[in-house]
Design a protein around this motif. Structure first.
Motif, PDB file in Angstrom:
ATOM      1  N   UNK A  69      10.691  23.435  47.311  1.00 26.77           N
ATOM      2  CA  UNK A  69      11.970  22.761  47.770  1.00 26.77           C
ATOM      3  C   UNK A  69      11.820  21.331  46.890  1.00 26.77           C
ATOM      4  N   UNK A  70      10.668  20.596  47.090  1.00 21.63           N
ATOM      5  CA  UNK A  70      10.807  19.349  47.335  1.00 21.63           C
ATOM      6  C   UNK A  70      10.993  19.533  45.171  1.00 21.63           C
ATOM      7  N   UNK A  71       9.818  20.043  45.128  1.00 23.95           N
ATOM      8  CA  UNK A  71       9.306  19.046  43.424  1.00 23.95           C
ATOM      9  C   UNK A  71      10.609  20.094  43.088  1.00 23.95           C
ATOM     10  N   UNK A  72      11.864  21.834  42.712  1.00 26.02           N
ATOM     11  CA  UNK A  72      12.221  22.121  42.601  1.00 26.02           C
ATOM     12  C   UNK A  72      13.785  21.438  42.323  1.00 26.02           C
ATOM     13  N   UNK A  73      14.311  20.000  43.692  1.00 21.03           N
ATOM     14  CA  UNK A  73      14.963  19.651  43.235  1.00 21.03           C
ATOM     15  C   UNK A  73      15.182  18.837  42.573  1.00 21.03           C
ATOM     16  N   UNK A  74      14.047  18.253  41.938  1.00 17.75           N
ATOM     17  CA  UNK A  74      14.032  16.442  41.542  1.00 17.75           C
ATOM     18  C   UNK A  74      13.658  17.345  40.088  1.00 17.75           C
ATOM     19  N   UNK A  75      13.038  18.583  39.930  1.00 18.73           N
ATOM     20  CA  UNK A  75      13.304  19.166  37.930  1.00 18.73           C
ATOM     21  C   UNK A  75      15.388  19.306  38.131  1.00 18.73           C
ATOM     22  N   UNK A  76      15.745  20.020  38.850  1.00 19.70           N
ATOM     23  CA  UNK A  76      17.064  19.690  38.813  1.00 19.70           C
ATOM     24  C   UNK A  76      17.857  19.114  38.798  1.00 19.70           C
ATOM     25  N   UNK A  93      24.237  12.484  41.991  1.00 16.95           N
ATOM     26  CA  UNK A  93      24.410  11.434  43.245  1.00 16.95           C
ATOM     27  C   UNK A  93      23.098  11.619  43.952  1.00 16.95           C
ATOM     28  N   UNK A  94      22.011  11.370  43.368  1.00 14.63           N
ATOM     29  CA  UNK A  94      20.618  12.046  44.106  1.00 14.63           C
ATOM     30  C   UNK A  94      19.957  11.582  43.744  1.00 14.63           C
ATOM     31  N   UNK A  95      20.003  10.618  42.741  1.00 16.26           N
ATOM     32  CA  UNK A  95      18.972  10.297  41.899  1.00 16.26           C
ATOM     33  C   UNK A  95      19.104   8.490  42.484  1.00 16.26           C
ATOM     34  N   UNK A  96      18.897   8.004  42.785  1.00 19.32           N
ATOM     35  CA  UNK A  96      18.167   6.434  42.719  1.00 19.32           C
ATOM     36  C   UNK A  96      18.373   6.024  41.865  1.00 19.32           C
ATOM     37  N   UNK A  97      19.064   4.816  41.484  1.00 20.45           N
ATOM     38  CA  UNK A  97      19.105   4.090  40.467  1.00 20.45           C
ATOM     39  C   UNK A  97      18.285   2.219  41.006  1.00 20.45           C
ATOM     40  N   UNK A  98      17.373   2.195  40.248  1.00 24.37           N
ATOM     41  CA  UNK A  98      16.780   0.280  40.425  1.00 24.37           C
ATOM     42  C   UNK A  98      16.920  -0.047  38.855  1.00 24.37           C
ATOM     43  N   UNK A  99      17.827  -0.758  38.862  1.00 27.66           N
ATOM     44  CA  UNK A  99      18.104  -1.871  37.667  1.00 27.66           C
ATOM     45  C   UNK A  99      17.451  -3.202  38.092  1.00 27.66           C
ATOM     46  N   UNK A 100      16.828  -3.483  36.961  1.00 26.70           N
ATOM     47  CA  UNK A 100      15.399  -5.405  36.743  1.00 26.70           C
ATOM     48  C   UNK A 100      16.405  -5.784  35.601  1.00 26.70           C
ATOM     49  N   UNK A 122      14.622   8.844  41.363  1.00 23.91           N
ATOM     50  CA  UNK A 122      14.988   7.617  40.904  1.00 23.91           C
ATOM     51  C   UNK A 122      14.616   7.739  39.586  1.00 23.91           C
ATOM     52  N   UNK A 123      15.053   6.810  38.979  1.00 22.23           N
ATOM     53  CA  UNK A 123      15.203   6.087  38.057  1.00 22.23           C
ATOM     54  C   UNK A 123      14.975   4.168  37.710  1.00 22.23           C
ATOM     55  N   UNK A 124      13.986   3.884  36.795  1.00 20.59           N
ATOM     56  CA  UNK A 124      13.626   2.490  37.119  1.00 20.59           C
ATOM     57  C   UNK A 124      14.387   1.931  35.535  1.00 20.59           C
TER      58      UNK A 124
END
Length: 294
Positions: free
Chosen positions: A80-87, A118-125, A92-94
């Motif tokens: 389920x976790x992998x499917x959520x990532x795929x979908x 909304x579930x994707x975490x955005x990490x900004x540098x 996260x995005x760095x």
């Protein structure tokens, strides 16, 4: 021990019947029986007491059942976790970007991306292009917005041109207009002006200083060493003028006079970069698509 054998074992334990268990897991009954026997050989213990019409668990079977259920549940969670990532439901995005792009370009794009995922975490540098290229190379970032040409050759990076951005002069409305007070100024008109200058390593610093020297003069700094917000604040306070991207000046709001640079003006080329040898994650590729299509 195979995952499939544990599935068959749990099915028999719950149905207490080999034929019904085989139907439950969609396999022929002889195959299910063979796999159960193989599991027993692997474990060195019988798991079931087999009597006509009566299947019960041995002590070994009773001990294995909760463990097998937990393993199967963990495997289902992993799937389920992998499917959520795929979908693009999680992940996260760095992203690295110069401070001026964090102020000017990114807010609207990141808001649209967050609204859609909304579930994707955005990490900004934030950093200069030189620093961002180094972070990309060592795998600390998925994507980076950098200024071309790159400060050092980076054959391991792939870059895609994103936009060509005009630079403008900002000043305090309470101070005299730069140059001769016209609607546009030449770089040469900045001779004699006190400049509010970014810190060393800032792309805009190198570009502005190089343009002044090409026009035949050395820039005079009223204050130097700031990041974008500090530079804009010093200009509002009347300490001097600064050369900044038009998008930043537009977003900066009140308290600034914006004066265009006369042709050919000053420009910078922004590119989106990622490592050539590693494909960005799915979420990063989606952000890349939104940046290119903005």
């Amino acid at each position: 021990m195979q995952f499939q054998q544990l599935q068959y074992f749990v099915a028999v334990a719950e149905t207490r019947h080999f034929t019904r268990a085989a139907e439950l897991v969609h396999v022929a009954q002889p195959s299910l029986s063979q796999q159960i026997k193989a599991l027993e050989r692997e474990l060195g213990a019988d798991l079931f007491l087999r009597a006509r019409g009566n299947i019960t668990l041995t002590d070994a079977g009773e001990a294995l059942l909760p463990l097998a259920r937990r393993i199967l549940a963990d495997a289902d969670t992993a799937r389920h976790e992998v499917q959520e990532l795929v979908q693009l439901r999680r992940g996260r995005v760095r992203l690295g970007a110069t401070p001026s792009l964090c102020t000017g370009l990114l807010p609207d794009v990141l808001r649209a991306f967050h609204d859609r995922y909304p579930g994707i975490q955005l990490l900004i540098e934030e950093g200069g292009s030189h620093d961002l290229v180094r972070e990309l190379a060592r795998g600390a970032l998925d994507l980076a917005l950098v200024v071309l040409p790159l400060p050092t050759p980076a054959p391991a990076l792939t870059t895609v041109e994103l936009l060509r951005e005009d630079l403008v002069v900002v000043s305090s409305p309470e101070a005299p207009a730069p140059g001769r007070g016209g609607r546009a100024v030449d770089i040469g008109d900045l001779e004699g002006e006190r400049l509010v200058m970014f810190r060393h390593g800032y792309d805009l610093r190198e570009l502005t200083v190089a343009a002044c020297r090409s026009a035949g003069f050395e820039p005079d700094f009223a204050v130097e060493g700031g990041e974008m917000d500090a530079v804009l604040g010093f200009v509002r306070a009347g300490l001097g003028v600064a050369v900044v991207p038009r998008m930043v000046a537009t977003r900066a709001g009140r308290g600034l006079r914006v004066t265009a640079l006369a042709r050919p003006g000053l420009h910078r080329t922004i590119a989106l970069a990622h490592r050539s040898d590693v494909a960005p994650p799915r979420a990063a590729r989606e952000l890349q698509r939104m940046l290119l299509e903005r």
